[in-house]
Design an enzyme around this catalytic site. Structure first.
Site, PDB file in Angstrom:
ATOM      1  N   MET A 191       0.861  -1.190   0.000  1.00  0.00           N
ATOM      2  CA  MET A 191       0.000   0.000   0.000  1.00  0.00           C
ATOM      3  C   MET A 191       0.889   1.230   0.000  1.00  0.00           C
ATOM      4  O   MET A 191       1.950   1.239   0.624  1.00  0.00           O
ATOM      5  CB  MET A 191      -0.901   0.000   1.245  1.00  0.00           C
ATOM      6  CG  MET A 191      -1.722   1.285   1.431  1.00  0.00           C
ATOM      7  SD  MET A 191      -2.802   1.238   2.888  1.00  0.00           S
ATOM      8  CE  MET A 191      -1.579   1.185   4.204  1.00  0.00           C
ATOM      9  N   ASP A 228       0.102   5.683  -1.315  1.00  0.00           N
ATOM     10  CA  ASP A 228      -0.583   6.961  -1.089  1.00  0.00           C
ATOM     11  C   ASP A 228      -2.056   6.830  -0.691  1.00  0.00           C
ATOM     12  O   ASP A 228      -2.799   6.040  -1.284  1.00  0.00           O
ATOM     13  CB  ASP A 228      -0.551   7.805  -2.367  1.00  0.00           C
ATOM     14  CG  ASP A 228       0.828   8.010  -2.927  1.00  0.00           C
ATOM     15  OD1 ASP A 228       1.781   7.404  -2.413  1.00  0.00           O
ATOM     16  OD2 ASP A 228       0.953   8.776  -3.901  1.00  0.00           O
ATOM     17  N   TRP A 266      -3.256   5.781 -10.461  1.00  0.00           N
ATOM     18  CA  TRP A 266      -2.441   6.455  -9.460  1.00  0.00           C
ATOM     19  C   TRP A 266      -3.257   7.456  -8.652  1.00  0.00           C
ATOM     20  O   TRP A 266      -4.476   7.480  -8.706  1.00  0.00           O
ATOM     21  CB  TRP A 266      -1.239   7.121 -10.133  1.00  0.00           C
ATOM     22  CG  TRP A 266      -0.231   6.112 -10.637  1.00  0.00           C
ATOM     23  CD1 TRP A 266      -0.306   4.752 -10.527  1.00  0.00           C
ATOM     24  CD2 TRP A 266       0.969   6.386 -11.343  1.00  0.00           C
ATOM     25  NE1 TRP A 266       0.787   4.165 -11.114  1.00  0.00           N
ATOM     26  CE2 TRP A 266       1.586   5.134 -11.623  1.00  0.00           C
ATOM     27  CE3 TRP A 266       1.590   7.541 -11.767  1.00  0.00           C
ATOM     28  CZ2 TRP A 266       2.804   5.044 -12.306  1.00  0.00           C
ATOM     29  CZ3 TRP A 266       2.800   7.463 -12.447  1.00  0.00           C
ATOM     30  CH2 TRP A 266       3.396   6.220 -12.712  1.00  0.00           C
ATOM     31  N   ARG A 284       1.259  14.716 -12.390  1.00  0.00           N
ATOM     32  CA  ARG A 284       0.445  13.770 -11.626  1.00  0.00           C
ATOM     33  C   ARG A 284      -0.149  14.364 -10.345  1.00  0.00           C
ATOM     34  O   ARG A 284       0.251  15.398  -9.864  1.00  0.00           O
ATOM     35  CB  ARG A 284       1.267  12.524 -11.262  1.00  0.00           C
ATOM     36  CG  ARG A 284       2.571  12.758 -10.511  1.00  0.00           C
ATOM     37  CD  ARG A 284       3.284  11.409 -10.336  1.00  0.00           C
ATOM     38  NE  ARG A 284       4.570  11.508  -9.662  1.00  0.00           N
ATOM     39  CZ  ARG A 284       5.737  11.660 -10.283  1.00  0.00           C
ATOM     40  NH1 ARG A 284       5.768  11.770 -11.602  1.00  0.00           N
ATOM     41  NH2 ARG A 284       6.863  11.717  -9.590  1.00  0.00           N
TER      42      ARG A 284
END
Length: 648
Positions: free
Chosen positions: A124, A126, A185, A249
């Site tokens: 895991m 963000d 993401w 991003r």
């Protein structure tokens, strides 16, 4: 006003991207026209970049889904991010003579936390899109469903009534389209005026280009938000000219401008300058890019996971992201890809042009001496406004400090920090104050109160039974006579150069410190983790206080990074020194002076586990006697498991 209908996929016309390659993404509409030859050149350069990627890199997976270390690193580099792995961790020396520590299942099983959020297994990182909706707190997170290392990133999903007890839900978003084929993401949620939700997230395309995509709940009436729909016109944003294909991003939560538009910012870089790009939108499908930046700081590198939100100058409650006004300051926070540190700064936002200016440029975002949420292991953080309790909540990813091999052996990697409330320090206006959410107190069991006077060079055992799950609240006072002697004694040299990192840790003695607690200790103190204050005397004969955590003797294992963390902590006139420590197996979270300075550490004892885990109070000062008044609570475990109909 943007409505839910305006965000539904357009089905009456053919999706212009359905048959296209990822190098045929349409350009974003801009506020000012760009000359045709510049657009053409930029497009050719982008296509050339894609071709280069195809020729020079191999993105295939290992057989049977297995991923060795070489594959994981090369894929992450290809994707344009750091490995998001155990940064700087110990690795076997090239000569092959150093052997890894022989971890066994008994040791590794103890490391799993009892009341911090983590998946059942695997990797895991963000936190993504946290929100409160129809009675439930939702937490999404970067997750690898296949291994305990970075890769194959999807969005995990969990819900809670209280931010403590969690139910694992089915995966929310998976990489099933060309525009997110190499990973779903980080992203953020925004509530629209009608109460509906939109989610913007970064996708890594089939050509490893970072693009922004739109998703929304399939059934807005579902309080669990079990199913999500991706907009048929994705991607909604692509890297603009001058921005690298892998430097674009992590879109923020949107906020409302004075003109009624929605505004977001996205992290990037130009050469070594970290920047935050600004876009306006009315429907979250089409965007206008500002020619100006929200902010930029030279020599800070790539800005990830940018966060932008208001804080009140006068009140201690949180504010919705769109709030602005004379009694409001704005926070810009960025996660520094180069250093894996979350930096923030306090400043003033100009809504008319979408720019932000720091109050103190000498401690701007990303500057090494600037402000940090946390001076330990804490990265890729994200806040959200909890409209249920009128507070702003901070989530932070707590990575591992052991070896990747150990993570693979135990079958999981990383936890999330206890969610924190975050407000401006209204007494100083110069820093934020963070504190564990009040709900954590629901796990407190029996407690003991202590009042101890500890002389110089003293270590005292604290009888609390098993010490693997604790909540400690303490205040310290230094004997007044000792303070007066030290401040008035010319022979006590000023220490202007002290820092927790360079001070030699808790064993280096000074006139007024260190003093505090040794947590996760065994009986002989062969393993222990001191959390402590260190007070120094400045050249102006004024005292300066530091809050530190020393992990250098936290474990006998040799495949663990064991730094000394910490920083200066502001202490106002008349304040006692206070600290709170949350201990939960392999994680220790410290909060000094009500949360002005915070330190999170990962700790991996080999002896101080299970019933052998002890707690000690110590004073390693040379001259000062310290009085400690404190409470220690045993902590229950949180209920974190897959959901079923019975849970609902």
């Amino acid at each position: 006003m943007a409505s839910t209908e305006a965000l539904l996929p357009v089905t009456s016309r053919q999706d212009p991207l359905s048959e296209s390659r990822s190098d045929q993404i349409p350009e974003t509409r801009r506020k000012r026209p760009i000359k045709v030859h510049l657009a053409v050149c930029s497009g050719l350069l982008l296509i050339a970049l894609y071709v280069t990627l195809i020729v020079t890199h191999d993105g295939s997976t290992a057989q049977n889904g297995a991923k060795d270390e070489t594959y994981t690193e090369s894929r992450a580099r290809l994707a344009g991010v750091s490995e998001k792995s155990n940064d700087g961790v110990w690795r076997l020396s090239d000569d092959g003579k150093t052997e890894a520590f022989p971890w066994n299942n008994t040791m590794l099983s103890w490391q799993r936390t009892a009341f911090h959020f983590q998946p059942e297994k695997n990797w895991m990182n963000d936190p993504n899109g946290p929100l409160f909706y129809k009675g439930w707190y939702h937490f999404f997170y970067q997750y690898n469903p296949n291994a305990a290392v970075w890769g194959d990133i999807v969005w995990g999903h969990a819900v809670s009534k209280d931010l403590i007890h969690w139910l694992y839900l089915p995966l929310a978003l998976v990489p099933d389209q060309w525009y997110d084929a190499n990973g779903v993401w980080t992203g953020s949620a925004t509530f629209l005026d009608d109460g509906s939700i939109v989610m913007l997230y970064t996708g890594s395309t089939d050509k490893f280009v970072q693009v922004q995509n739109l998703a929304y709940p399939e059934d807005p009436s579902d309080p669990l938000l079990l199913k999500w729909t991706k907009f048929s016109g994705n991607p909604v944003l692509v890297p603009p000219p001058g921005i690298g294909a892998k430097d674009f991003r992590d879109p923020t939560t949107a906020w409302k401008t004075s003109s009624g538009k929605w505004r977001i910012t996205i992290g990037s870089k130009i050469n070594r300058t970290g920047i935050s790009l600004v876009y306006d939108t009315t429907d979250f499908k089409t965007y206008e890019k500002h020619e100006t930046l929200l902010h930029q700081v030279p020599n800070t590198g790539m800005w990830e996971c940018v966060d932008f939100y208001p804080v009140s100058k006068t009140k201690v409650n949180g504010l919705d992201t769109s709030v602005k006004g004379p009694d409001v300051k704005h926070i810009v926070k960025a996660s520094m890809d180069d250093t894996r540190i979350d930096h923030y700064a306090i400043g003033t936002y100009d809504d008319s042009n979408g720019t932000w200016v720091p109050d103190n440029p000498s401690i701007d975002v990303g500057i090494s001496t600037g402000l940090r949420y946390d001076y330990g292991k804490f990265y890729a953080s994200k806040t959200f406004y909890d409209q249920n309790k009128k507070r702003r909540i901070l989530w932070g990813w707590i990575g591992e400090s052991d070896s990747e091999a150990a993570d693979v052996q135990k079958g999981w990697s990383s936890v999330q920090g206890i969610p924190r409330t975050v407000v401006l320090d209204t007494k100083t206006g110069k820093n934020l104050v963070q504190w564990p959410v009040e709900e954590i107190k629901s796990l407190r069991l029996s407690n003991k109160k202590f009042h101890m006077k500890v002389g110089p060079g003293t270590v005292v055992p604290v009888d609390v039974g098993s010490a693997a799950q604790l909540d400690i609240e303490a205040e310290f006072t230094i004997k007044k006579d000792d303070l007066e002697i030290i401040l008035g004694e010319d022979s006590v040299e000023a220490d202007e150069e002290f820092s927790c990192q360079n001070g030699g840790g808790s064993t280096v003695r000074g006139a007024l410190g260190p003093f505090g607690f040794s947590v996760l200790a065994d009986q002989s103190l062969s393993e222990h983790t001191p959390v402590y204050f260190y007070v120094t005397k400045g050249k102006d004969s004024k005292l300066k206080t530091f809050f530190c955590t020393d992990t250098s003797r936290s474990t006998m294992a040799n495949d663990v990074v064991k730094p000394v963390y910490g920083s200066f902590v502001p202490v106002l006139k008349g304040e006692k020194l206070t600290m709170r420590i949350l201990v939960d197996h392999s994680i220790v979270e410290g909060f000094a002076q009500g949360g002005k300075t915070c330190i999170t550490s990962r700790v991996y004892p080999t002896k101080a586990i299970y019933g052998a885990t002890k707690l000690f109070l110590f004073n390693n000062a040379i001259d000062a006697t310290v009085t400690a008044s404190f409470k220690v609570w045993q902590m229950n475990g949180a209920f974190i498991h897959p959901y079923s109909a019975d849970d609902l």
